[in-house]
Design an enzyme around this catalytic site. Structure first.
Site, PDB file in Angstrom:
ATOM      1  N   ASP A  23       9.422  -6.753   2.468  1.00  0.00           N
ATOM      2  CA  ASP A  23      10.794  -7.282   2.441  1.00  0.00           C
ATOM      3  C   ASP A  23      11.285  -7.662   1.050  1.00  0.00           C
ATOM      4  OD1 ASP A  23       9.250  -9.483   2.005  1.00  0.00           O
ATOM      5  OD2 ASP A  23      10.272 -10.767   3.446  1.00  0.00           O
ATOM      6  N   GLU A  24      10.590  -7.205   0.027  1.00  0.00           N
ATOM      7  CA  GLU A  24      10.933  -7.669  -1.306  1.00  0.00           C
ATOM      8  C   GLU A  24      10.670  -6.594  -2.335  1.00  0.00           C
ATOM      9  OE1 GLU A  24       9.096 -11.714  -1.788  1.00  0.00           O
ATOM     10  OE2 GLU A  24       9.573 -11.206  -3.868  1.00  0.00           O
TER      11      GLU A  24
END
EC number: 2.7.7.7
Length: 496
Positions: A105-106
């Site tokens: 998610d990053e």
DNA sequence: TCTGGGGTCCTAGGACCC
DNA sequence: TCTGGGGTCCTAGGACCC
């Protein structure tokens, strides 16, 4: 630190929960908690609706249930998260090839390198706004927070500050004004233990950290951490965006619903975990030398035990046998809460076990045979493609590179002097030890000439891999008393 | 009903080598 | 024979991140 805000950090908001809400409309607008649902589970992600009730990542699920009983509790669907993550990373790569995924998610994106781009704060802000919109489209409604700045540190803190669904570009020159009022814990890398140590020397904010002398920080935190934090506090951060990171270890672990005492069961679980790890190794075409077992007892005391093989393996028999042996080193009679198996020391080539068996490899626990550079290689052929992990081997390189030969570590006799080594200019290396290795990382073919005192010039043997793409790691056995001829005395190149 | 699972990086001591 | 410094490899544990 750069002069323009060309590093972007993107963080998908409450990612796992957001994917669940996307796929199950009935969950939208409601508290959703993804994580372990058992009695020993913890929260991986809580939707913002759940955070209102004080539910946080890493909180025990039991506590989350107490705070927010009406939430939906779900175990992760990682395949779905992975697919969604890939779509986001693809969008980022449309902007720049320099994308560094940090997790599902990053990611960081480096905008520099495209000379034509408007890297003013306004230009980057426009780009980031468009990016957020694209992410929403390709994910079916998952939102992202985006930060941009002159360094990774600033970009990351900027995206944090505007969560969720936010956007912040930090103007060049404004970094320290932004950072200095913050508590030190906002700096990635400053966790509870570091924050406590800093508190004890009177440092609470980033500004105070910047004013503290580096010697004091090094004394309190150690060389690497102290130095790094002293720099970060002054917004000095030149860490590059690294698109491809090679993995350094692969592991699997399980926490049990109830503590386990039965040794046979523990052994079976070790096998299952080792199998999982080896399947991944094989799938990713990796092999590793160090096997680590992690054992968490009923009272949370945690042990790791590791051992390093003489050569890399992805063989499930080797890994499991060694893992069971390591498990046996720890007293587990009071009950085990968690077991884990990991493999590290990864190479991206697989051992070609041409002359040994798995049983031999299992025995060969110990340090890798030390280098005897300039050993009697008659010929060494093959350079791996540049993309491969092991750099080009130089046959004449020093220790740790290229060709090596020496006794197998398990054949060494403790207390005995080390075997003779090959040194340049030496005519003959007398080997008085038994089985030995020839190792040529990045080599495809290695030819060795043997000469025995008894028989004179001896056999020439060539070791090669079947796969021209792979380097050999070739255990070979030679006889005690064998002498090995030097390169300069070599005859015409033998046929392989 | 205390405390997941996948990782990375650092430290420190000992063995060993040059 | 003694002394010593620097480097690498290995092991165990701890902090931290998502």
């Amino acid at each position: 630190m750069r002069s323009v805000p060309s590093i972007v950090h993107l963080d998908l908001d409450a990612f796992f929960a957001a994917v669940e809400q996307r796929d199950k409309p009935s969950l939208r607008g409601k508290p959703v908690i993804v994580g372990g649902v058992g009695t020993r589970g913890v929260v991986a992600t809580a939707s913002y609706e759940a955070r209102v009730f004080g539910v946080r990542s890493a909180m025990r699920t039991a506590e989350a249930r107490a705070r927010c009983p009406h939430a939906a509790y779900l175990t992760g669907r990682f395949a779905a998260y992975r697919i969604t993550s890939r779509a986001v990373m693809a969008v980022l790569r449309e902007i720049s090839p320099l994308v560094e995924p940090v997790s599902l998610d990053e990611a960081y994106v480096d905008l520099a390198g495209d000379a034509g781009r408007d890297l003013s704060a306004a230009g980057v802000e426009e780009l980031a706004a468009a990016l957020k919109e694209r992410v929403r489209e390709v994910t079916g409604g998952v939102t992202a927070s985006v930060g941009a700045g002159t360094s990774k540190l600033v970009a990351k803190i900027a995206s944090d500050l505007r969560k969720p669904d936010g956007l912040l570009v930090v103007e060049p020159g404004a970094e320290t004004d932004l950072l200095h009022p913050m508590p030190v814990g906002r700096i990635p890398g400053v966790g509870p233990a570091t924050a406590e140590r800093l508190r004890r020397i009177g440092v609470h904010t980033v500004g105070e950290l910047a004013r503290a002398g580096e010697p004091d920080l090094v004394a309190a935190l150690g060389q690497a951490h102290g130095h790094a934090l002293a720099r970060l506090a002054m917004a000095e951060d030149d860490r590059a965006v690294v698109p491809l990171r090679e993995s350094k270890s692969i592991s699997a672990e399980d926490t049990f619903e109830h503590d386990i005492v039965d040794p046979a069961l523990l052994s079976a679980i070790i096998d299952r975990l080792g199998t999982r790890v080896c399947e991944r190794l094989t799938r990713e075409r990796l092999s590793g030398r160090t096997v680590t077992v992690k054992i968490r007892l009923f009272d949370f005391t945690t042990y790791t035990r590791s051992a390093t093989l003489a050569g890399p393996t992805d063989d499930v028999r080797v890994v499991n046998r060694l893992a069971r042996r390591l498990l046996a080193e720890v007293d587990t009679s009071a009950g085990v809460r968690l077991l884990g198996v990991g493999v590290s020391g990864l190479a991206d080539w697989v051992q070609e076990d041409l002359f040994g068996s798995a049983a031999d490899v299992d025995l060969a626990v110990g340090p890798r045979p030390r280098a005897a550079a300039d050993v009697d290689l008659v010929e060494a052929v093959g350079r791996p493609p540049a993309a491969r992990r092991n750099p080009t081997a130089d046959v004449r390189a020093g220790p740790g590179h290229g060709a090596e030969a020496g006794p197998r570590s398990d054949q060494r006799v403790p207390g005995e002097p080390n075997p003779p080594r090959w040194s340049p200019g030496q005519d003959v290396m007398h080997t008085e030890f038994g089985p030995g290795w020839v190792w040529g990382a990045g080599l495809r073919r290695v030819t060795v000439r043997f000469e025995t005192a008894a028989t004179g010039p001896g056999p020439v043997r060539t070791f090669a891999t079947d796969d021209p793409d792979l380097a050999p790691y070739t255990p070979l056995t030679w006889d005690p008393g064998l002498r090995v001829s030097p390169k300069k005395a070599r005859p015409a190149s033998p046929a392989p």
